[in-house]
Write an enzyme that holds these catalytic residues in place. Sequence first.
Site, mmCIF file in Angstrom:
data_model
loop_
_atom_site.group_PDB
_atom_site.id
_atom_site.type_symbol
_atom_site.label_atom_id
_atom_site.label_comp_id
_atom_site.label_asym_id
_atom_site.label_seq_id
_atom_site.Cartn_x
_atom_site.Cartn_y
_atom_site.Cartn_z
ATOM 1 N N CYS A 181 65.221 24.628 -1.095
ATOM 2 C CA CYS A 181 64.289 24.864 -2.199
ATOM 3 C C CYS A 181 63.838 26.317 -2.196
ATOM 4 O O CYS A 181 63.550 26.893 -3.220
ATOM 5 C CB CYS A 181 63.103 23.924 -2.099
ATOM 6 N N LYS A 211 61.274 6.697 1.138
ATOM 7 C CA LYS A 211 62.517 6.434 0.393
ATOM 8 C C LYS A 211 63.413 7.633 0.643
ATOM 9 O O LYS A 211 63.163 8.733 0.150
ATOM 10 C CB LYS A 211 62.201 6.282 -1.091
ATOM 11 N N GLU A 218 67.769 26.694 -11.080
ATOM 12 C CA GLU A 218 68.041 26.496 -9.658
ATOM 13 C C GLU A 218 69.473 25.987 -9.502
ATOM 14 O O GLU A 218 69.831 24.950 -10.052
ATOM 15 C CB GLU A 218 67.060 25.477 -9.077
ATOM 16 N N GLU A 236 56.827 19.075 -4.080
ATOM 17 C CA GLU A 236 57.485 20.302 -3.608
ATOM 18 C C GLU A 236 58.799 20.380 -4.358
ATOM 19 O O GLU A 236 59.716 19.603 -4.099
ATOM 20 C CB GLU A 236 57.775 20.223 -2.102
HETATM 21 P P1 NAI Z 1 66.368 14.634 -7.295
HETATM 22 O O1 NAI Z 1 65.116 15.416 -7.396
HETATM 23 O O2 NAI Z 1 66.756 13.839 -8.475
HETATM 24 O O3 NAI Z 1 66.289 13.659 -6.026
HETATM 25 C C1 NAI Z 1 65.394 13.826 -4.944
HETATM 26 C C2 NAI Z 1 64.901 12.471 -4.513
HETATM 27 O O4 NAI Z 1 64.224 11.832 -5.590
HETATM 28 C C3 NAI Z 1 66.012 11.505 -4.093
HETATM 29 O O5 NAI Z 1 65.544 10.709 -3.024
HETATM 30 C C4 NAI Z 1 66.185 10.652 -5.337
HETATM 31 O O6 NAI Z 1 66.712 9.369 -5.076
HETATM 32 C C5 NAI Z 1 64.774 10.552 -5.839
HETATM 33 N N1 NAI Z 1 64.640 10.269 -7.272
HETATM 34 C C6 NAI Z 1 65.509 10.591 -8.270
HETATM 35 N N2 NAI Z 1 65.020 10.172 -9.461
HETATM 36 C C7 NAI Z 1 63.821 9.607 -9.218
HETATM 37 C C8 NAI Z 1 62.817 9.003 -10.038
HETATM 38 N N3 NAI Z 1 62.948 8.904 -11.353
HETATM 39 N N4 NAI Z 1 61.703 8.535 -9.449
HETATM 40 C C9 NAI Z 1 61.535 8.633 -8.127
HETATM 41 N N5 NAI Z 1 62.447 9.180 -7.294
HETATM 42 C C10 NAI Z 1 63.576 9.662 -7.830
HETATM 43 O O7 NAI Z 1 67.505 15.630 -6.891
HETATM 44 P P2 NAI Z 1 69.078 15.310 -6.724
HETATM 45 O O8 NAI Z 1 69.520 14.391 -7.793
HETATM 46 O O9 NAI Z 1 69.295 14.924 -5.335
HETATM 47 O O10 NAI Z 1 69.682 16.739 -6.958
HETATM 48 C C11 NAI Z 1 69.704 17.286 -8.264
HETATM 49 C C12 NAI Z 1 69.339 18.738 -8.225
HETATM 50 O O11 NAI Z 1 68.009 18.889 -7.804
HETATM 51 C C13 NAI Z 1 70.137 19.554 -7.237
HETATM 52 O O12 NAI Z 1 71.313 19.964 -7.804
HETATM 53 C C14 NAI Z 1 69.208 20.665 -6.922
HETATM 54 O O13 NAI Z 1 69.357 21.683 -7.896
HETATM 55 C C15 NAI Z 1 67.850 20.069 -7.068
HETATM 56 N N6 NAI Z 1 67.228 19.735 -5.782
HETATM 57 C C16 NAI Z 1 66.201 20.502 -5.367
HETATM 58 C C17 NAI Z 1 65.585 20.249 -4.170
HETATM 59 C C18 NAI Z 1 64.479 21.108 -3.715
HETATM 60 O O14 NAI Z 1 63.984 20.928 -2.601
HETATM 61 N N7 NAI Z 1 64.041 22.053 -4.497
HETATM 62 C C19 NAI Z 1 66.022 19.175 -3.285
HETATM 63 C C20 NAI Z 1 67.108 18.392 -3.826
HETATM 64 C C21 NAI Z 1 67.661 18.684 -5.036
#
Ligand code: NAI
Length: 505
Positions: A297, A188, A398, A263
């Site tokens: 990250c 996904k 973060e 992660e």
């Molecule tokens: P997110 O963690 O919500 O999204 C990452 C992935 O998870 C996307 O593919 C999203 O569609 C999916 N997702 C979201 N809610 C879900 C759920 N309930 N069940 C299963 N999958 C789900 O992160 P998002 O919304 O892209 O960004 C929000 C914040 O997260 C950013 O501002 C950043 O601070 C942080 N982030 C951190 C990352 C890292 O690698 N540490 C990567 C991306 C975002």
Amino acid sequence: MQGQLIERPKSDEVREYKMLIGGEWVDAQSGKTFETINPYTGRAWARVPEAGEEDVDRAVRAAREAFDEGPWGKMTGTERARLMRRLAELIAENADDIAVVESTDNGKLIREMGGQLNALPEWYYYFAGAADKIQGETIPSHNSNFFVYTRREPIGVVGAIVPWNSPLLLLTWKLAPALAAGCTFVAKTAEQTPASTFEFAKLFEEAGFPPGVFNVITGYGSTTGAPLVRHPGVDKVAFTGSTETGKQVMKDAADHLAKVTLELGGKSPNIVFEDADMEAAANGVVAGIFAATGQTCMAGSRLIVQESLHDELVERLTEKANSIKLGDPLDEETEMGPIAFKEQLDKVQGYINTGQEEGAQLKYGGKPPEAPELQDGFFMQPTILTNVDNEMTVAREEIFGPVLSVIPASSEEEIIRQANDTPYGLGAAVWTKDVQRAHRVAHALKAGTVWINAYRAVSFTAPFGGYKQSGIGRENGLESLKEYTQVKTVWVELSGETRDPFTLG
Ligand code: NAI
Ligand code: MG
């Protein structure tokens, strides 16, 4: 290199993608689609299907069938490795074109994407090499009538959820070991950046894997991601993203006891001691927080610097920040591209404002750049906040953007205490010329990766993952194969005699 399978985006096109499910290119069953935006132009450039629960179900069934009944489940590691090497060759042939697609979709520098995509085949070669070396053990039995051995078997269907910052790299960290282990896969992609994974799926098809081994869907977190995690046909969830979403993923996976690797986020300390090579350290700080516009990250978002060096290092960092070239991510000269999407830019700006309200001093940046050619994109200046206290919001949460929080500290003990005073534990770096101090501090830091006189180095050979709330499990290296296999113990009775049915062992 130039392959034939991937077309580079044209300036005025809105290209259409389909999802790959069970070897067929399909639309969402609802017919719904959404657009994905080029963050440099602010304009839609591709349209993708919006998967719903029924599409998730279809993809998981396809993966289940490929695992339980298809030819994949009967292949040996050697046979799987052959397909993986073919995939690696196809990625190498098309790397430059996929890099352009990914860069168009998420605004990441072509300078970085080119390197990332050209390195990507190595992951498949490395894990192809491991595919026929996943072996069990013969176990000495306490009872000479038994021959006991273990088999390391694939865990089954993997549901992978990937974020937008490095879509294909973070997918590969999951997919390569999963294929080596013999799992099947539903990816996904992040709703903001689905395009490169659809392009990658063409290569996967071309490599000749059986249908259903790799399926790609896209859609939003709540309507596509969550149903995938909750699907009883998924045996293991591999997730990269925010800590908040990771916690929800773990709760949802618990309902059917799917295994998880997570992660998650970080607030990684980049520690500079007074005896460090100042120029190398300053470069390392830039690499840690301004490379990839801070959207990683492992970003080194907290600079913990020994007081005697503080002013000089901050001046040097300010000069470096001032010389960073913002611009078109597709231009090889550009050093910092836009933030991947508008909401993320607003979030970063919000943190910068909060930092100042809580008493941090804005040393550099702090707002979008004024250059006229940068007004369509979601740009933020490289930003340096000084006088940060470890209790402030900008030191605890973060930000996921180009915002450095500078925290002065005195003794080694105090530095270690500050560095570990965080709910996260993904990465950390130590800059010093003192080899004893370097290892001493590396051992004391609570983080899954510690770099000494370096930042942001990763490899397919080296395990990567988080301590504390930065995650569970490890990606990369032979360590990661454990996350995609499970152990079966086989007991063989050797004597042929009939045993007392009322005893154990
Ligand atoms: P997110 O963690 O919500 O999204 C990452 C992935 O998870 C996307 O593919 C999203 O569609 C999916 N997702 C979201 N809610 C879900 C759920 N309930 N069940 C299963 N999958 C789900 O992160 P998002 O919304 O892209 O960004 C929000 C914040 O997260 C950013 O501002 C950043 O601070 C942080 N982030 C951190 C990352 C890292 O690698 N540490 C990567 C991306 C975002
Ligand atoms: Mg989200």
